[in-house]
Structure formats: C-alpha cells, structure tokens
Design a protein around this motif. Structure first.
Motif, PDB file in Angstrom:
ATOM      1  N   GLY A 112      26.284  40.601   5.989  1.00  0.00           N
ATOM      2  CA  GLY A 112      25.984  39.813   7.177  1.00  0.00           C
ATOM      3  C   GLY A 112      25.040  40.531   8.119  1.00  0.00           C
ATOM      4  O   GLY A 112      24.844  41.746   8.046  1.00  0.00           O
ATOM      5  N   ASN A 113      24.486  39.766   9.047  1.00  0.00           N
ATOM      6  CA  ASN A 113      23.508  40.288  10.001  1.00  0.00           C
ATOM      7  C   ASN A 113      23.965  39.970  11.423  1.00  0.00           C
ATOM      8  O   ASN A 113      23.804  38.839  11.898  1.00  0.00           O
ATOM      9  N   PRO A 114      24.533  40.939  12.129  1.00  0.00           N
ATOM     10  CA  PRO A 114      25.040  40.673  13.482  1.00  0.00           C
ATOM     11  C   PRO A 114      23.949  40.480  14.528  1.00  0.00           C
ATOM     12  O   PRO A 114      24.261  40.140  15.681  1.00  0.00           O
ATOM     13  N   HIS A 115      22.680  40.692  14.165  1.00  0.00           N
ATOM     14  CA  HIS A 115      21.583  40.553  15.111  1.00  0.00           C
ATOM     15  C   HIS A 115      20.930  39.176  15.062  1.00  0.00           C
ATOM     16  O   HIS A 115      19.861  38.976  15.660  1.00  0.00           O
ATOM     17  N   LEU A 116      21.539  38.236  14.379  1.00  0.00           N
ATOM     18  CA  LEU A 116      20.965  36.892  14.267  1.00  0.00           C
ATOM     19  C   LEU A 116      20.855  36.210  15.632  1.00  0.00           C
ATOM     20  O   LEU A 116      21.752  36.316  16.476  1.00  0.00           O
ATOM     21  N   ASP A 117      19.742  35.504  15.833  1.00  0.00           N
ATOM     22  CA  ASP A 117      19.586  34.628  16.991  1.00  0.00           C
ATOM     23  C   ASP A 117      20.081  33.229  16.627  1.00  0.00           C
ATOM     24  O   ASP A 117      20.121  32.864  15.451  1.00  0.00           O
ATOM     25  N   PRO A 118      20.424  32.427  17.614  1.00  0.00           N
ATOM     26  CA  PRO A 118      20.837  31.052  17.304  1.00  0.00           C
ATOM     27  C   PRO A 118      19.655  30.196  16.898  1.00  0.00           C
ATOM     28  O   PRO A 118      18.501  30.477  17.253  1.00  0.00           O
ATOM     29  N   GLU A 119      19.921  29.166  16.146  1.00  0.00           N
ATOM     30  CA  GLU A 119      18.919  28.141  15.873  1.00  0.00           C
ATOM     31  C   GLU A 119      18.824  27.212  17.085  1.00  0.00           C
ATOM     32  O   GLU A 119      19.806  26.973  17.773  1.00  0.00           O
ATOM     33  N   THR A 120      17.637  26.709  17.346  1.00  0.00           N
ATOM     34  CA  THR A 120      17.454  25.731  18.423  1.00  0.00           C
ATOM     35  C   THR A 120      16.725  24.518  17.872  1.00  0.00           C
ATOM     36  O   THR A 120      15.994  24.603  16.880  1.00  0.00           O
ATOM     37  N   SER A 142      17.056   2.335  24.225  1.00  0.00           N
ATOM     38  CA  SER A 142      17.439   3.645  24.742  1.00  0.00           C
ATOM     39  C   SER A 142      16.525   4.713  24.163  1.00  0.00           C
ATOM     40  O   SER A 142      16.084   4.618  23.014  1.00  0.00           O
ATOM     41  N   LEU A 143      16.243   5.730  24.957  1.00  0.00           N
ATOM     42  CA  LEU A 143      15.424   6.856  24.533  1.00  0.00           C
ATOM     43  C   LEU A 143      16.080   8.143  25.022  1.00  0.00           C
ATOM     44  O   LEU A 143      16.446   8.245  26.203  1.00  0.00           O
ATOM     45  N   SER A 144      16.217   9.090  24.130  1.00  0.00           N
ATOM     46  CA  SER A 144      16.804  10.382  24.492  1.00  0.00           C
ATOM     47  C   SER A 144      15.937  11.511  23.975  1.00  0.00           C
ATOM     48  O   SER A 144      15.499  11.489  22.820  1.00  0.00           O
ATOM     49  N   LEU A 145      15.701  12.489  24.826  1.00  0.00           N
ATOM     50  CA  LEU A 145      15.035  13.730  24.462  1.00  0.00           C
ATOM     51  C   LEU A 145      15.948  14.869  24.894  1.00  0.00           C
ATOM     52  O   LEU A 145      16.349  14.930  26.060  1.00  0.00           O
ATOM     53  N   ALA A 146      16.273  15.758  23.973  1.00  0.00           N
ATOM     54  CA  ALA A 146      17.217  16.824  24.323  1.00  0.00           C
ATOM     55  C   ALA A 146      16.995  18.028  23.433  1.00  0.00           C
ATOM     56  O   ALA A 146      16.619  17.912  22.259  1.00  0.00           O
ATOM     57  N   ARG A 147      17.260  19.185  23.990  1.00  0.00           N
ATOM     58  CA  ARG A 147      17.209  20.447  23.244  1.00  0.00           C
ATOM     59  C   ARG A 147      18.636  20.896  22.999  1.00  0.00           C
ATOM     60  O   ARG A 147      19.487  20.833  23.898  1.00  0.00           O
ATOM     61  N   SER A 148      18.907  21.368  21.794  1.00  0.00           N
ATOM     62  CA  SER A 148      20.268  21.755  21.415  1.00  0.00           C
ATOM     63  C   SER A 148      20.233  23.100  20.706  1.00  0.00           C
ATOM     64  O   SER A 148      19.174  23.670  20.432  1.00  0.00           O
ATOM     65  N   ILE A 149      21.408  23.620  20.392  1.00  0.00           N
ATOM     66  CA  ILE A 149      21.540  24.969  19.861  1.00  0.00           C
ATOM     67  C   ILE A 149      22.598  24.994  18.763  1.00  0.00           C
ATOM     68  O   ILE A 149      23.557  24.213  18.802  1.00  0.00           O
ATOM     69  N   LYS A 150      22.403  25.848  17.767  1.00  0.00           N
ATOM     70  CA  LYS A 150      23.418  26.110  16.758  1.00  0.00           C
ATOM     71  C   LYS A 150      23.584  27.620  16.624  1.00  0.00           C
ATOM     72  O   LYS A 150      22.668  28.338  16.245  1.00  0.00           O
ATOM     73  N   ARG A 151      24.765  28.081  16.934  1.00  0.00           N
ATOM     74  CA  ARG A 151      25.048  29.502  16.816  1.00  0.00           C
ATOM     75  C   ARG A 151      25.291  29.886  15.364  1.00  0.00           C
ATOM     76  O   ARG A 151      25.732  29.058  14.567  1.00  0.00           O
ATOM     77  N   PRO A 152      25.025  31.138  14.990  1.00  0.00           N
ATOM     78  CA  PRO A 152      25.171  31.542  13.582  1.00  0.00           C
ATOM     79  C   PRO A 152      26.604  31.389  13.075  1.00  0.00           C
ATOM     80  O   PRO A 152      27.570  31.506  13.836  1.00  0.00           O
ATOM     81  N   ASP A 153      26.737  31.121  11.766  1.00  0.00           N
ATOM     82  CA  ASP A 153      28.051  31.103  11.133  1.00  0.00           C
ATOM     83  C   ASP A 153      28.712  32.468  11.311  1.00  0.00           C
ATOM     84  O   ASP A 153      28.049  33.510  11.344  1.00  0.00           O
ATOM     85  N   PHE A 154      30.033  32.465  11.377  1.00  0.00           N
ATOM     86  CA  PHE A 154      30.746  33.729  11.575  1.00  0.00           C
ATOM     87  C   PHE A 154      30.512  34.702  10.424  1.00  0.00           C
ATOM     88  O   PHE A 154      30.260  35.889  10.633  1.00  0.00           O
ATOM     89  N   ASN A 155      30.602  34.207   9.188  1.00  0.00           N
ATOM     90  CA  ASN A 155      30.408  35.089   8.041  1.00  0.00           C
ATOM     91  C   ASN A 155      29.020  35.700   8.016  1.00  0.00           C
ATOM     92  O   ASN A 155      28.826  36.812   7.512  1.00  0.00           O
ATOM     93  N   ALA A 156      28.030  34.971   8.545  1.00  0.00           N
ATOM     94  CA  ALA A 156      26.667  35.488   8.562  1.00  0.00           C
ATOM     95  C   ALA A 156      26.500  36.632   9.556  1.00  0.00           C
ATOM     96  O   ALA A 156      25.531  37.391   9.478  1.00  0.00           O
ATOM     97  N   LEU A 157      27.427  36.783  10.489  1.00  0.00           N
ATOM     98  CA  LEU A 157      27.345  37.821  11.504  1.00  0.00           C
ATOM     99  C   LEU A 157      28.060  39.108  11.120  1.00  0.00           C
ATOM    100  O   LEU A 157      27.770  40.166  11.682  1.00  0.00           O
ATOM    101  N   ILE A 158      28.974  39.050  10.177  1.00  0.00           N
ATOM    102  CA  ILE A 158      29.833  40.199   9.885  1.00  0.00           C
ATOM    103  C   ILE A 158      29.130  41.152   8.918  1.00  0.00           C
ATOM    104  O   ILE A 158      28.817  40.778   7.784  1.00  0.00           O
TER     105      ILE A 158
END
Length: 772
Positions: free
Chosen positions: A524-532, A493-509
């Motif tokens: 906290g920094n409410p302007h954070l972009d998600p990790e990909t 099996s072979l898989s290629l995929a792009r995924s996302i991680k949204r910022p922690d809540f505490n990091a946004l406040i």
C-alpha cells in the motif's frame, strides 16, 4: 485463496403501457395545479393495508433528488435495504453473490464512489473501499430511500457517483403500530422465519417510536468452474463443483424520540442497532489433469461472521439571532470478528498426496464521531446557511494468517502462524461550508462552497515491523443547483458540483502482500491523494396526472488524481527467492549474477495517483398509474440507466473496473379494490461488467430477475402477502483470464482460462401484517 476473498406477454404489455404513458398523460398534467408540499404524517397501519398504489415522490428540493417511500417497494416484501435499492434508477450490484444486494454502485462505479447515509449522516461500514453494505439494514426500519444525484455544500462531499440516503422511521412522522410475521422457503427446502414490530405514540413529554426485527438469513447456492489452458477451450485443465450455504440470523432495532422544547426548540434523538451472525459452509470437489495424472481434491471451507453496526445521534434546533441554529452530535461504530478457513486434501490417481489448510482471523472496528453546528437565516429574499462539520474516524484492523501442511494422511489440522498484519487509520476532518439559496416560484437556485480538510495518521505493523505515516490534504468543493419549473407539470434541473473520493483503506496500508496479483506482490501507499471529480447533472421531469412522474437525467463526471495500480520496479519476493535458490544450487556465484542471467518477471505493485477518467450516461425513470387508459388501479414503473466511461491503466484504455453497462427495471401492480386484493410483477436486468487488474481480467454477467406478489387485505388492519423471487432462476456468470506475470498478460500467455457460474434457485415468502 483466502487472501483474494478480501479483496412474458403480461410483462410486454406493462412495458408498452410504460412507454406510451408520457404522451397519454400530457393533457392530464394541466388539470393538476397543486404544488409540492410536505406529506401529512402517516399512520403506521398504512404499511399494513395499503389503500392505493404508491409511486415515486416528486420532491421540492432544488438539488436533484429521487425519493421513494417504503410503500413504493413494500408490495414485493423486500427484506433489506439492498432489496429496495436494486429497483431505483442506476443502482447496480457487481460482485454480489446471486440474489444478494450488498455493495450498491450508483452510475456503475465501484462502491467507494457511492456515499451511503443513514438519516442524512455518514456511517462506518465493512468495505475496505469505505463502502457500507446496505443489506445489513432491514427494510422494516425504513421510512424512505432517497437518491441524491449531486452534492450540496451542507453535506459531506465524498459522493462522486451520488448518495443513497436511508431515512429511518421517525417518531414525529408516524403514529400507531403493527406486527409482521413471515416465513421464506428456499429452493433446497429450507424454511426461515422472520419477525418485526413497530410502535409509535406520545411518551416522555414528546413522541417516541421503537422497532425491532429478527430474521433468519439463508442462501444456498451451487457453483461450477471449468478451467482451460487458454480461451480456445481445447484443453480442459481442471474443474470444480461447489455447494455453499450461508445460514445465520440478523437482529436489529431502532428508536426515535422527538420533543418540543420551549417556544421554538425541538430535540430529536435516534439510534439503530444491527447484528449479523452467520456461518458459511463450502463443500468443493476439484479434479485436475497434469501430464497424464488425475489429481482430485476435497476442499471444505468454513467461515463465521459476527458483525455489529450501531449508532446514536442527537439533534437540537432552536431560533436564535433572527434565524435557526442546529446542533448535531452523532456516534456510529462497526465491529467485525470473523474467521475464514479452507482445507485442501489432494489425491493423485486415487492415492493421498498432500493436505493443506489456511485460516484467517479478522478483528476489525471502525468508529466515527461527529459534531455539527449550523445557522440558517434570511437575508432579504435569499436564505443563507453556514456551519462547520467536525468528524473523527478511527479504523483498526488485525489480520492473522495461519497455515497447515500434513505429514501424513489423516493428520489433525493444527494451524501455525504465518503472517500478522495490523493497521490503524485515524482521520480528523473539519469542514466549514457556506450556502445561499433563493428564487421565485418559477426559478430556484442554490449555490455553496465547502472546504474539507483531512488530517490522517496511518500505522501499520507486519510481523513486528511498525510503520507510521502522516498525511494531510484539503479540497475546496463548490456546488451550484438550478431548478426551473416551466409549467406546473414540467421541470428542468441543472447541477454542477465538485466531489471527492478518499483512497481505499487497503491502498493506504504499507504492508507487503505476497502473491496478491498472480506472482506479483502488492504494498500500500500511505501518501495517496484523494481523487476529485467535477460533475454535471442535467435533468427533465414531467408530472403525469396527479400521481405519476417521468424523468430523464444526463450526467458527466471528470475524475482527476485517479488511483490505479503501478509497478514499483522492485522484484517480487518470489523472484528474489528464485535468485537465492540459484545461488544456493551453485549455478551462480552471487545474487547479482543470477539477476543478470535471469531477469525479473514478477514485481511489487502499489497504488498511485495517475491520470484521469471520465464517466457519463443517462438515466430514465417512469412511475405512474394508467388512468389515461381507463386503468386507474394499474400502476407501472420502469427505469433504465446506461453508463460509459474511459480510463487508462497499465495496459491502455478500458472502462472503470466493475462498472455495469446498464441497469433496467420494469414492472406493474394491479389493485383489485372490490376484492381487497392486488398482484404484480417486477423484472430486473443488469448489464455486464469488466475488471482488469495485474494478472487477471474478469467479465461478470447476471441473469434476468423476475419477482411476483399476490396480496389479500382484511379490513383496515390485516393483510396477507405471498411473494416469489428469482423465478427465472438467474445465474451469475464469470469469465476469468489469468496470467502469472505482467509480461505474460501483455503476451496473452495464459496461466488459466476459467468459466464460472453460480445459481441459487427461486424463493417464496409468506408475510402476515397486523396493525394495532
């Protein structure tokens, strides 16, 4: 303090068999010409009296999926989903107390990188990193556990490390009922009961299943801390003995209803409810040595936990326009109302010196509402699927901090307000997707594209000061999966995929936390972009005879927009206070003069998107009977995962924080058909993990875990099972390197070097099951 808390010969033979089994079974595989097919509906009495050993399922999915029925785990009588998941490949638990398994970490990455689903759907949880504590779900509610190693377009993409799908029992798949009665005895003599019941049958024009579970949850542990001035350990600064008892009860239930509607329609409704009531009592004694004085302290702590998870969902599928249309509606909610208190009564050379106390009240709720419409149809020899997922999330948390300082010994504790921090995070997502799949009996493929659009509003208040910020972002997430059946027994099996991680809540406040990292503050920094992340999974799987399977998987994740701590360049509140005191004392005329003469050495830190990281490793798993050795009634299982990673932080290169280097499980089950009995052993070892943040560096190690069971079956409807856990009396050991400032951390000028260990002792469980 409170704020920081937020944040064997037989065994060897089994291992030998496990390692030898793949070669021994190579010739047996050719005898099995069967193809993957959906299992027949199961009778619930099979959970009570298991006629044979259960092994890992070999699924027909194109994407890489590992599937384990409840029966795979049941002989060891797991109490929670955490007790089940700890046995699957690559599942680590770093930070959990000894003998507890709450925040699962696939590929060793922090909990926020692992998606937890219930019946394939997202649910809100307690973790500030968006994680779901799987020890809140009792094992009795579960049909199977699925490990989804890679993303598909028809599923939410926030699963960088992968996903754990907890599939609850469904009315359409089960029939019958049973009762479960059990009792657990802990190392300190405490005995706790448990009760469960499940029944399913025809009702209300369809089929209905209901289950309830009540179990006392208890854990008593002992912790010892020794603190030194530096790693040489030549000067003992202080030590602490602590006893902690967690005592509570979990209530849970689930219901499932399925009915056929018309000629092609099917309606399914399911729901679950879990309530946790728990008291946590800590009793600590500390002794500190300072300039010839001996400072002792009694430090009692008490916490109450009142948490609820519940959800309800409805799904309707029907034929339409030459294909199948699906409508889904789901509502899930998490509530937390908890109190944490800690007191400290200090004595200098036996004379009372001071009494202080802190209290934190937490009032939190997290709600998710989702709707999905999807259509599936064939276009020639290709299946096309498209749809839209809508999701609205609302997370509201209030933290109220209180403090107390006594004027005289024996003064009653009367808390005064210190800081009030409230936050509200609202996220709305609209995620369209398109997916195609097809192939022959030898080669199958799946390709998809998902676009996730998130609109968020963040509101924070701190002592009356209100801040509102909006943030929108979108990510395109392609995926491709290939499955190649070389023979009836061999698969690549072979898989290629792009995924996302949204910022922690505490990091946004955007609330300022004083002294969050040593002497440094955090906002906290409410302007954070998600990790990909761009991910690759390459696997090989081989069927062993009729029931066994062995597999190996290589994985790689390249993560961008990594979120790490950075220095804002603003001095900390403590530094500003020091300058003000120097001016008040007349040493300097102005703040500016004080700042020039006494440069800042503590700062305000925040979170920011910086750099990238890489995670890679391999996973091996084996689950098979030993028929090739003439031991058809002996089953072995083994899995091993090795992970490695690279990331740059404020000090240079390191692994991802709290990433266990490896996980290893091995065990066997021996069935004795003539005696209607069985027994088995299970061994687990988790590799060390390391964390580096501003002001602190920690290495966490867990000891070896050995479990055993003996089972006796009586006819077709009754079984008695005795299990023992933590037979090696494993410990959790932590090594802390602590620093006051960032400069001290670079210079290795220690504030404190601490060794901490905690133990809980073995536990024993007796369970009776009766089918009806």
């Amino acid at each position: 303090m409170i704020r920081n808390t937020l944040k064997t010969t037989l065994l060897s033979q089994a291992l030998l068999f496990a390692l030898a089994a793949p070669a021994a079974f190579a010739q047996d595989a050719a005898l099995d010409g069967s193809t993957d097919a959906a299992p027949d509906p199961k009778q619930l009495d099979s959970v009570v009296v298991q006629g044979e050993i259960a092994y890992r399922n070999r699924t027909a999915d194109i994407e890489p999926v590992l599937s384990y029925d409840l029966e795979y785990f049941q002989r060891f009588e797991p109490t929670t989903v955490g007790d089940m998941v700890k046995r699957v490949p690559g599942a680590a638990f770093v930070g959990s107390d000894i003998m507890e398994y709450d925040g699962v970490q696939l590929r060793g990455l922090a909990g926020g990188y692992t998606q937890v689903l219930i019946n394939g759907k997202k649910v809100p949880g307690a973790g500030d990193d968006r994680s779901f504590w799987i020890d809140r779900i009792p094992a009795e509610m579960v049909d199977r556990i699925e490990v989804l190693r890679s993303n598909s377009a028809n599923r939410s993409g926030d699963a960088v490390a992968g996903a754990i799908n907890i599939v609850l029992r469904d009315a359409y798949e089960f029939d019958g009922g049973y009762l479960r009665l059990g009792a657990t005895r802990w190392d300190d003599g405490e005995v706790n009961p448990s009760f469960g019941a499940v029944a399913s049958g025809e009702a209300l024009g369809g089929r209905i299943l209901g289950g309830i579970n009540v179990q006392d949850r208890y854990r008593g542990k002992y912790k010892r801390s020794d603190r030194f001035s530096d790693p040489s350990m030549q000067e003992l600064v202080s030590w602490e003995d602590q006893e902690e008892i967690k005592d509570g009860r979990d209530y849970s239930g689930n219901v499932s209803y399925t009915a056929d509607v018309g000629e092609t329609g099917r309606l399914s409704i399911d729901g679950f409810y879990v309530k946790t009531d728990r008291d946590v009592t800590e009793v600590s004694y500390e002794e500190e040595y300072d300039d010839g004085e001996v400072i002792t302290a009694d430090v009692p702590g008490f916490s109450t936990v009142d948490q609820k998870n519940w959800g309800i969902g409805a799904e309707y599928r029907f034929d339409m326009a030459g294909g199948t249309t699906e409508l889904d509606f789901d509502y899930a909610r998490f509530e937390d109302s908890s109190i944490e208190t800690e007191e400290a009564h200090a004595y200098v050379d036996g004379e009372w010196d001071e009494s202080e106390a802190e209290r934190l009240d937490i009032d939190a709720s997290d709600t998710e509402t989702s709707f999905k419409i999807a259509h599936k149809r064939w276009l020639g020899g290709t299946e096309m699927q498209f749809g839209v997922d809508y999701r609205a999330k609302e997370r509201e948390i209030d933290h109220a901090y209180y403090e107390f300082a006594a004027d005289n010994e024996g003064d009653p504790v009367v808390y005064q307000p210190d800081t009030m921090v409230g936050s509200l995070i609202e996220e709305t997502r609209i995620d369209p997707y398109l997916m195609f799949s097809g192939g022959t009996g030898v080669m199958a493929w799946e390709a998809g594209l998902r676009y996730e659009r998130t609109d968020s509003d963040i509101e924070s208040s701190q002592d009356g000061d209100l801040v509102r910020v909006s943030k929108d972002y979108g990510e395109l997430l392609p995926s491709l999966h290939l499955k190649w059946d070389l023979t009836d027994a061999d698969r690549i099996s072979l898989s290629l995929a792009r995924s996302i991680k949204r910022p922690d809540f505490n990091a946004l406040i955007p609330a300022l936390l004083d002294g969050e990292y040593g002497d440094n503050d955090y906002i906290g920094n409410p302007h954070l972009d998600p990790e990909t992340a761009n991910g690759l999974d390459l696997g090989y799987e081989h069927r062993l005879g009729r029931r066994g399977v062995v597999g190996i998987n290589l994985f790689y994740r390249d993560i961008d927009n990594l979120i790490e701590l950075v220095n804002t360049g603003e001095p900390s509140d403590e530094m500003i206070g020091t300058w003000e005191d120097l001016v008040d004392d007349g040493e300097y005329a102005t703040i500016e003069e004080a700042m020039a003469a006494e440069p800042a050495n503590s700062w305000v830190f925040t979170s920011a998107n910086v750099g990238s990281g890489k995670v890679y490793g391999l996973e091996f798993d084996l689950s098979t009977p030993l028929g090739a050795f003439g031991m058809e009634n002996t089953g072995v299982f083994m899995n091993y995962a090795y992970v490695k990673s690279d990331v740059d932080d404020f000090m240079g290169e390191r692994r991802f924080n709290n990433q266990a280097k490896s996980t290893f499980n091995v065990g066997f089950i021996q069935d004795l058909p003539t005696l209607d009995a069985s027994f088995g052993l299970s061994y687990r070892k988790q590799g060390d993990a390391y964390e580096r943040i501003v002001g602190e560096e920690v290495t966490i190690s867990y000891g070896e875990d050995l479990e055993a069971f003996v089972e006796k079956r009586f006819g077709n409807s009754f079984s008695l099972r005795f299990t023992a856990a933590n037979l090696l009396d494993a410990s959790k050991d932590e090594v802390f390197h602590k620093f006051n400032t960032l400069e001290d951390q670079f210079a290795r000028d220690y504030d404190e070097f601490e060794l901490e260990t905690e133990e809980a002792g073995p536990s024993y469980q007796l369970v009776m099951r009766w089918a009806f």
